[in-house]
Design an enzyme around this catalytic site. Structure first.
Site, PDB file in Angstrom:
ATOM      1  N   LYS A 101       0.922  -1.172  -0.097  1.00 20.43           N
ATOM      2  CA  LYS A 101      -0.055  -0.190   0.091  1.00 20.43           C
ATOM      3  C   LYS A 101       0.934   1.275  -0.105  1.00 20.43           C
ATOM      4  O   LYS A 101       0.598   2.114  -0.860  1.00 20.43           O
ATOM      5  CB  LYS A 101      -0.928  -0.314   1.063  1.00 20.43           C
ATOM      6  CG  LYS A 101      -1.453   1.418   1.345  1.00 20.43           C
ATOM      7  CD  LYS A 101      -2.203   1.295   2.840  1.00 20.43           C
ATOM      8  CE  LYS A 101      -1.721   2.054   4.001  1.00 20.43           C
ATOM      9  NZ  LYS A 101      -1.499   3.431   3.792  1.00 20.43           N
ATOM     10  N   ASP A 147      -5.116  12.605  11.614  1.00 22.53           N
ATOM     11  CA  ASP A 147      -5.021  11.284  11.500  1.00 22.53           C
ATOM     12  C   ASP A 147      -5.091  10.527  12.774  1.00 22.53           C
ATOM     13  O   ASP A 147      -4.436  11.239  13.897  1.00 22.53           O
ATOM     14  CB  ASP A 147      -3.757  11.021  10.993  1.00 22.53           C
ATOM     15  CG  ASP A 147      -3.665   9.490  10.202  1.00 22.53           C
ATOM     16  OD1 ASP A 147      -3.859   8.624  10.853  1.00 22.53           O
ATOM     17  OD2 ASP A 147      -3.427   9.702   8.914  1.00 22.53           O
ATOM     18  N   ASP A 180       4.308   0.538  11.732  1.00 22.88           N
ATOM     19  CA  ASP A 180       3.259  -0.044  11.361  1.00 22.88           C
ATOM     20  C   ASP A 180       2.872  -1.584  11.960  1.00 22.88           C
ATOM     21  O   ASP A 180       2.040  -2.280  11.419  1.00 22.88           O
ATOM     22  CB  ASP A 180       3.190  -0.089   9.850  1.00 22.88           C
ATOM     23  CG  ASP A 180       3.023   1.325   9.313  1.00 22.88           C
ATOM     24  OD1 ASP A 180       2.364   2.460  10.088  1.00 22.88           O
ATOM     25  OD2 ASP A 180       2.908   1.831   7.832  1.00 22.88           O
TER      26      ASP A 180
END
Ligand code: UD1
Length: 404
Positions: A4, A102, A290
């Site tokens: 991604k 975010d 992540d």
């Protein structure tokens, strides 16, 4: 599947050459469709060909792309700020909406701006838009305070068609940046130091379109590895590059897992309860932020106590409040968390706040007694393709339930 965090940048980089660029190995995720719409708004023609789980896109870029990226698209995926560099490089101007907040914490763009300004770009923020203009884009010596992925990408893509040489010191060297550099090189860009923390870019007159396959998603691969260990399972991750996950896989070996690196990927199996390990998130080649929530999910059922240090996005620990609802013993203080492993978690209704927190909760649900309901799974769909089908194929009891 393709990464991604690479494909969005590859799609944006297509803007640098007029004509048809073809990108392969794209994951069929929401972000790709938003980037597609964004490129269309910039005057490109984008045709997708799907073969189930991965896509190919044909992007035809006009001689004169438009230069305004509107808020209604940019706000949906923060990664769309990566059109800034290619637009400035190609058209000398860009008007890109500020992506906004975010759930993983504040994400300023100061390093993007400082680097571009050194190259002769005038930048200001006006009515929620970044407005950038360069009469002449010229090479510059740029030192990043922190190896920011996004800043490295925007400066790199702006430098490709600039006059003269740009040196980016303390550049990020994530595999996704290497992937972008390789694509740019195949289009005729001159980049030295690919994969190192000093990138030297010599501006060229123009680029030609290319055909390029995105690098495999190391975060998705790392997620499967963590899930295998947490559930004491056995998972073969096909197409993954173990070399991109050295520290993460080493941690899993220390936790007691068997990791078998093969030509077609790697296999992770775990027979016993995992032993705790400490985690420090850092820019690549450090352990990726992540993968931090997935690691916490695993550690919450490991034997012993683990210390987690989050060096990139402090608000990621919002996840800890959710997993605590499932009985995990997690305490946070600033950018540290302590996880005391328990035999088992207990299923509960929880809420995904971002992609990785969402998948972390799914892993927690797999090792919890009873039913776990994860709300707002649309976050998970941004990074994982049909996750419930893949989990079911591995023996998990998972269902997607539509709510209003
Ligand atoms: C990218 C990834 C994201 C990943 C992150 C770190 C995409 C779409 N997203 O995000 O999944 O978690 O890399 O590997 O690729 N910073 C500043 N000023 C700036 C830019 C960044 O202070 O101008 C700070 C950020 O707040 C953060 C750190 O630098 O603390 C790293 O951010 P950065 O590497 O830029 O992450 P992104 O590119 O936003």
């Amino acid at each position: 599947m393709g990464a991604k965090n690479s494909v969005l940048k590859l799609m944006a980089a297509a803007l640098l050459a007029p004509g048809e660029t073809v990108l392969g190995n794209l994951p069929a995720i929401f972000d790709v469709s938003i980037m597609r719409q964004l490129l269309e708004r910039l005057g490109c023609e984008v045709v997708e060909a799907t073969d189930g789980s991965t896509d190919r896109v044909h992007i035809t870029v006009p001689e004169q792309p438009l230069s305004e990226a509107p808020y209604e698209l940019v706000r949906k995926i923060r990664g769309s700020i990566c059109v800034l560099g290619p637009l400035i490089g190609r058209t000398g101007r860009a008007k890109v909406a500020l992506p906004g907040g975010d759930a993983i914490g504040s994400r300023p763009l100061d390093m993007h701006f400082a680097g571009l300004e050194r190259m002769g770009v005038e930048i200001h923020v006006e009515h929620g838009y970044v407005v950038a203009e360069a009469k002449e884009l010229r090479g510059a010596q740029i030192w990043l305070d922190f190896p920011s992925v996004g800043a490295t990408e925007n400066i790199l893509t702006a430098a490709i068609l600039a006059k003269g040489t740009t040196v980016i010191d303390n550049a990020a060297r994530e595999p996704e940046i290497v992937d972008l550099c390789r694509m740019l090189a195949s289009m005729g860009a001159q980049i030295d130091g690919i994969g190192t923390s000093t990138l030297e870019i010599t501006g060229v007159e123009g680029l030609r379109p290319t055909v390029h396959d995105a690098v495999a998603d190391r975060i998705v691969a790392g997620t499967w590895a963590m899930a295998a260990v947490a559930t004491r399972g056995d998972v073969l991750v096909r197409g993954a590059d173990a070399g991109h996950l050295e520290i993460a896989l080493d941690k899993l070996v220390r936790a007691g897992a068997d990791v078998d690196v093969r030509a077609d990927g790697f296999r992770v199996s775990m027979a016993e309860r995992p032993k705790s390990f400490d985690v420090v998130t850092l820019p690549y080649p450090g352990l990726a932020t992540d993968l931090q929530p997935q690691a916490i999910a695993l550690l919450s059922v490991a034997e012993g106590t683990a210390m987690i240090t989050e060096n990139l996005f402090e608000a990621r620990f919002m996840f800890c409040d959710e997993i605590a609802r499932m009985g995990a013993d997690v305490r946070t203080d600033g950018h540290h968390a302590v996880v005391r492993g328990k035999e088992r978690l207990s299923g509960a209704p929880v809420r995904a706040t971002d992609i990785r927190a969402g998948i972390g909760l799914v892993i927690a649900g797999l090792v919890a007694e009873g039913v776990t309901e994860v709300a707002e799974v649309h976050h998970i769909d941004r990074g994982y393709v049909r996750i419930e089908e893949q989990l079911r194929a591995l023996g998990a009891e998972v269902e997607r339930v539509e709510t209003e």
